[in-house]
Design a protein around this motif. Sequence first.
Motif, mmCIF file in Angstrom:
data_model
loop_
_atom_site.group_PDB
_atom_site.id
_atom_site.type_symbol
_atom_site.label_atom_id
_atom_site.label_comp_id
_atom_site.label_asym_id
_atom_site.label_seq_id
_atom_site.Cartn_x
_atom_site.Cartn_y
_atom_site.Cartn_z
ATOM 1 N N ALA A 61 30.155 -26.109 21.396
ATOM 2 C CA ALA A 61 29.717 -24.265 22.363
ATOM 3 C C ALA A 61 29.795 -25.138 23.972
ATOM 4 O O ALA A 61 30.121 -24.383 24.398
ATOM 5 N N ILE A 94 33.443 -19.436 17.759
ATOM 6 C CA ILE A 94 33.092 -21.429 18.507
ATOM 7 C C ILE A 94 34.113 -21.917 18.223
ATOM 8 O O ILE A 94 34.650 -22.240 20.066
ATOM 9 N N ILE A 145 23.439 -20.948 13.244
ATOM 10 C CA ILE A 145 24.757 -20.970 12.776
ATOM 11 C C ILE A 145 23.784 -19.507 11.450
ATOM 12 O O ILE A 145 23.093 -19.780 10.569
ATOM 13 N N ALA A 158 29.684 -26.680 15.923
ATOM 14 C CA ALA A 158 28.843 -25.664 16.815
ATOM 15 C C ALA A 158 28.445 -26.462 18.176
ATOM 16 O O ALA A 158 28.888 -25.827 19.283
#
Length: 78
Positions: free
Chosen positions: A51, A27, A65, A47
């Motif tokens: 992202a 990440i 995840i 995330a």
Amino acid sequence: MARPVIFTVSATWDAEASAWSGYCDEIPAAADAPTLDELLEKVSRMAVDLAPDNYPEVDPEAIFIQVVALREAVPVAA
């Protein structure tokens, strides 16, 4: 729905701190939390925030995840 994208978080238990420490190089993200559920929540939020910078083609709704946790076993007296 977009194809799922799975990021793996490696987590270890820190007995001295009484907390889980987890990181994901993909990440990238790292966090600590007293429970695995809280660690998952923290890393999930990271995330979704990170992202777009690292994976602009990934739909945030498609992020999953996976947590791989390692904790030392406590010996049981016979």
